[in-house]
Design a protein around this motif. Structure first.
Motif, short mmCIF file in Angstrom:
data_model
loop_
_atom_site.label_atom_id
_atom_site.label_comp_id
_atom_site.label_asym_id
_atom_site.label_seq_id
_atom_site.Cartn_x
_atom_site.Cartn_y
_atom_site.Cartn_z
N PRO A 167 3.74 -3.77 6.81
CA PRO A 167 3.24 -4.46 5.40
C PRO A 167 3.26 -3.59 4.37
CG PRO A 167 1.25 -3.78 6.93
CD PRO A 167 2.50 -3.48 7.76
N LEU A 168 2.81 -3.56 3.35
CA LEU A 168 2.97 -3.17 1.99
C LEU A 168 2.04 -1.91 2.04
CD1 LEU A 168 4.78 -3.11 -0.49
CD2 LEU A 168 3.08 -4.76 -1.43
N ALA A 169 0.65 -2.42 2.34
CA ALA A 169 -0.44 -1.67 1.97
C ALA A 169 -1.83 -1.83 2.91
CB ALA A 169 -1.17 -1.38 0.75
N VAL A 170 -2.62 -1.14 3.33
CA VAL A 170 -3.77 -1.48 3.95
C VAL A 170 -4.99 -1.04 3.19
CG1 VAL A 170 -5.27 -1.09 5.90
CG2 VAL A 170 -2.76 -1.16 6.15
N VAL A 171 -5.83 -2.22 3.00
CA VAL A 171 -7.04 -1.88 2.08
C VAL A 171 -8.11 -1.69 2.98
CG1 VAL A 171 -8.82 -2.87 0.47
CG2 VAL A 171 -6.25 -2.87 0.01
N THR A 172 -8.95 -0.61 3.09
CA THR A 172 -10.03 -0.48 3.85
C THR A 172 -11.38 -0.76 3.09
OG1 THR A 172 -8.96 0.94 5.54
CG2 THR A 172 -11.52 0.97 5.68
N ALA A 173 -11.85 -2.05 2.88
CA ALA A 173 -12.85 -2.34 2.10
C ALA A 173 -13.94 -1.64 2.83
CB ALA A 173 -13.10 -3.76 2.17
N ARG A 174 -15.10 -1.32 1.91
CA ARG A 174 -16.27 -0.61 2.19
C ARG A 174 -17.49 -1.47 1.42
NH1 ARG A 174 -15.50 3.79 5.34
NH2 ARG A 174 -13.50 4.51 5.15
N SER A 175 -17.15 -2.41 0.70
CA SER A 175 -18.37 -3.17 0.05
C SER A 175 -17.59 -4.65 -0.02
CB SER A 175 -18.57 -2.82 -1.11
OG SER A 175 -17.51 -2.49 -2.09
N VAL A 176 -18.33 -5.49 -0.59
CA VAL A 176 -18.21 -6.81 -0.75
C VAL A 176 -17.12 -6.68 -2.09
CG1 VAL A 176 -18.76 -9.12 -1.73
CG2 VAL A 176 -20.09 -8.19 0.08
N GLU A 177 -17.69 -6.00 -3.04
CA GLU A 177 -17.06 -5.60 -4.13
C GLU A 177 -15.36 -5.42 -3.84
OE1 GLU A 177 -20.04 -4.52 -3.71
OE2 GLU A 177 -20.94 -6.10 -4.53
N ASP A 178 -15.14 -4.46 -3.07
CA ASP A 178 -13.90 -4.18 -2.62
C ASP A 178 -12.93 -5.39 -2.27
OD1 ASP A 178 -14.24 -1.25 -3.04
OD2 ASP A 178 -14.22 -0.81 -0.78
N VAL A 179 -13.56 -6.24 -1.15
CA VAL A 179 -12.84 -7.29 -0.83
C VAL A 179 -12.57 -8.27 -2.06
CG1 VAL A 179 -13.12 -9.52 0.32
CG2 VAL A 179 -13.99 -7.13 1.37
N GLN A 180 -13.74 -8.37 -3.05
CA GLN A 180 -13.40 -9.35 -4.22
C GLN A 180 -12.34 -8.85 -5.02
OE1 GLN A 180 -17.82 -9.71 -5.08
NE2 GLN A 180 -16.94 -11.58 -5.66
N ALA A 181 -12.51 -7.53 -5.45
CA ALA A 181 -11.11 -6.72 -6.19
C ALA A 181 -9.99 -6.94 -5.56
CB ALA A 181 -11.62 -5.29 -6.44
N THR A 182 -9.71 -6.73 -4.36
CA THR A 182 -8.53 -6.91 -3.80
C THR A 182 -8.02 -8.53 -3.68
OG1 THR A 182 -9.32 -5.29 -2.08
CG2 THR A 182 -7.01 -6.83 -1.42
N LEU A 183 -8.79 -9.34 -3.47
CA LEU A 183 -8.26 -10.87 -3.51
C LEU A 183 -8.11 -11.35 -5.04
CD1 LEU A 183 -10.28 -12.16 -0.70
CD2 LEU A 183 -7.91 -12.11 -1.08
N ARG A 184 -8.86 -10.65 -5.95
CA ARG A 184 -8.62 -11.06 -7.39
C ARG A 184 -7.34 -10.67 -7.83
NH1 ARG A 184 -13.48 -8.70 -9.04
NH2 ARG A 184 -15.26 -10.12 -8.68
#
Lengths: 458, 458
Positions: free
Chosen positions: B40-57
């Motif tokens: 894959p292109l990249a791996v996001v290791t989310a540490r918060s709900v905001e990280d998940v939201q930012a990634t998906l936005r």
């Protein structure tokens, strides 16, 4: 247009469609006491899956609204019909199509009554656990459409946990088979679960594969306990759960409930306390568990008696069963259905007390204390003869305060009755606008023309 | 375009986003052994709900595919990523946010391991019942995403029965709160249930409210039984259920499984029989129930031993636990996961025997016999060094026969592992084209741009 549709329906369904005034009238109401403003157009009494399909195909073509209906015992107006609507009754589809003790499952049509079905299972040592208080008069299709709860849910789960699969007719008349005959199954989205509790807005349930249970072994022990106040009774119920005891039944009645029952049955329960807790334990350890329950009750100020005698147990539970008839004897009743996390039961009773004071009314309340589901009841003054029973706006305001309190305590508007038309205006408050919009879009996927139970839930 | 998206992701997430080759490589595979063609292109290791939201936005804006991932222990390729995809890991979101013994609930982040969480509950006398065999290494978020099963489901239910509510980030970054903190709740469509088992195709689970149970009282009794053939073992397991006994565990191992375990552990279990049934009873009546289980087993030709000693019980269950390591020692394994109604277990074993004969291969099979869930295993010859492990087409054909047999017997392609990419091509056969189309439309409601886990399930 309507005439053309009715002609098509008559051609397709023959005597299954009726426009008899008495049939139309009875579909204007349910057990909530709410009555629609006008009578529906026709009632189809389906006797087969094909009848349901034919009705929906024609209704879809003519964009005519269809209200699915079982025994009409709902408490939220979910199966009430009005002008221009076709009532689609599945009450006559009431056969047991298959019973497999080896697989602990049965396949039934939706119109069979929960109580009748359970009676037929007893000789096989089996049991369908969902047990709404209406079980003697409500259909399994209706239980599924509302994800019905009841008295045994804390221990034995709600209806959703007892359904393996469904056959559903979509708004356009197509037949879908959802779920499995196996205990487990995770192939794709869980549309069986989505359909359960959808109150006739997504499709019409025409067949259900039910998960049965073996009848519990051992005797049932019943405990009747009286407390000086409702908060100690609620505290005792929370302590029983926290002790790792899992009673099959744990019902709480408040002072106003006891007064109503006293008046109805000619008893003097109120002299024993201002709150009553009824507990049943079952299974092989029922007697030992009952002893532990008794000890907890007594340590928290309750006065209690216990019995493993079936007749005596029935006598104790009859107190709870007399509650609704007792209230109905006093007038028209609006039965509410909030649920809160169990630890919030004492606080919820405090809030109900505050609402009683604010509005100067009594709100007799019983609770399925094992799962935090309360039924506060509003008494509505009788309408003048010939007038429809109406819930006064002041009562709706008090109910609104009640819902707000339940939500604030982490609970819900409706634990087991559903939204129907009576709780629609508060639904957005619980779900939030984003979720409500998403739910509406899902509804549109199933029913793009919006003909299924319009105006209900959403 | 991709560069612009990555820049935006880096700006929003800082060190939470990684393009390290080792991180990218590990997201190409899961415990199924399947490996994607490209990294894959990249791996996001989310540490918060905001990280998940930012990634998906950002992903939604740039229409970049996102693969939600927990511990990567799936068995259907549901969290495998390939070229152009962003892996969104919630593994680092692993806190217990709340534990309420009084309400028998906990609120957790999705990345916590099932086993770790259960360890932390023990001191409170509580327990989270879902128990996939992977519990030591799989996350609760992953358990929910696949509606994980396990060994205890016949008695204690699947993951769906243990989830009260979820917080979910939608494809466009909005946060939804689904479900309740109360045991009951029927307000609107049951989107909590719809989300459970949706394998990352509808949203990303960022928080879960879990229903806990009190640890069962009493001691656990363990029975190890050997039979002359697998059909008698399957018949015995069906008889145990039909007798109204509800064992917590009932595992069946066939001859090929016992041979593999013998070779792996240096034992001689195969000399005792060609099929083994391991049963555990729990609760206050466990010893009496174990006696009844023993009687049934012996009446059906089994030879059995029983123990209430914890060490001895553990020794017996270790046989079952050695199964997967034993097979893996022989090569790459494709673990299948069909389920059938319990009464069909003997017939399903017969069909597996016929497939073994037709293809000239061994299909070592274990079953969660209490709920009819079988894990037939296909051994795949090792690839040449440097080559990816590939499932040969002939093995897929044999698996196809297996799926067809399970469906014919009223069962399912997958009892607990999910569809992922490995079972996608058979899904339409189970659901039918109408239902599959409906499921796809529901997916589009949640994820109109199709960025969430594309190519999985559907």
């Amino acid at each position: 247009m309507t005439d053309a549709a009715l002609t098509r329906l008559r051609d397709a369904l023959g005597p299954a469609i009726s426009m008899e005034p008495s049939a139309l009238e009875s579909a204007r109401t349910d057990k909530s006491g709410h009555v629609s403003a006008t009578a529906p157009l026709a009632v189809v009494t389906a006797r087969s899956v094909e009848d349901v399909q034919a009705t929906l195909r024609i209704a879809d073509e003519f964009r005519m609204p269809v209200v699915p209906r079982g025994a009409g015992t709902g408490l939220a107006g979910g199966a009430i019909a009005e002008a221009g609507e076709i009532v689609l009754s599945t009450l006559a589809m009431n056969r047991v199509l298959e019973l497999s003790p080896a697989d602990e499952l049965a396949v039934v049509e939706p119109g069979i009554l929960n109580g009748d079905f359970n009676d037929s299972l007893r000789e096989h040592g089996l049991w369908f656990a969902p047990d709404p208080a209406s079980r003697a008069i409500s259909t399994i299709g209706g239980n599924i459409a509302t994800n019905a709860g009841g008295l045994l849910c804390a221990k034995y789960g709600v209806t959703r946990e007892a359904i393996l699969g469904l056959k559903v007719v979509l708004a356009d008349g197509r037949l879908l088979e959802l779920g499995h005959r196996s205990v487990k199954g995770v192939s794709g989205l869980d549309l069986t679960a989505l359909m359960i509790g959808s109150e006739g807005t997504l499709g019409v349930i025409v067949e259900a594969t039910l998960r049965l249970r073996q009848l519990p072994r051992g005797t049932v022990a019943t405990i009747g306990a009286y407390f000086p106040d409702v908060r100690s009774a609620a505290t005792a119920s929370a302590a029983i759960t926290a002790a790792g005891l899992a009673p099959a039944v744990m019902e709480l009645l408040d002072a106003a409930s006891l007064h109503a029952i006293d008046a109805y049955l000619g008893l003097d329960l109120s002299s024993r306390g201002t709150a009553c807790l009824l507990v049943q334990t079952d299974g092989v350890a029922s007697a030992a568990e009952a002893d532990e329950v008794l000890a907890i009750i007594r340590s928290l100020g309750g006065e209690a008696e216990s019995s493993t005698d079936a007749v005596e147990g029935e006598r104790l539970l009859a107190i709870r069963r007399a509650f609704h008839p007792a209230l109905e004897a006093q007038g028209t009743v609006l039965i509410e259905d909030v649920a809160v996390p169990r630890s919030m039961l004492p606080e919820m009773f405090r809030r109900i007390g505050a609402i009683e004071e604010k509005y100067g009314i009594a709100i007799p309340t019983v609770a399925h204390a094992g799962d935090g589901n309360l039924h506060p009841n509003f008494l509505i003054e009788e309408s003048a003869p010939g007038e429809l029973p109406q819930v006064p706006e002041r009562i709706w305001e008090a109910a609104g305060d009640l819902f707000a309190a339940a939500l604030e305590l982490g609970g819900t508007l409706t634990g087991e009755h559903g939204v129907g038309i009576l709780k629609r205006r508060w639904l957005g408050k619980e779900l939030g606008q984003d979720q409500l919009a998403l739910q509406r879009e899902i509804k549109r996927v199933f029913d793009p023309r919006g003909i299924l139970n319009p105006g209900k839930v959403f």
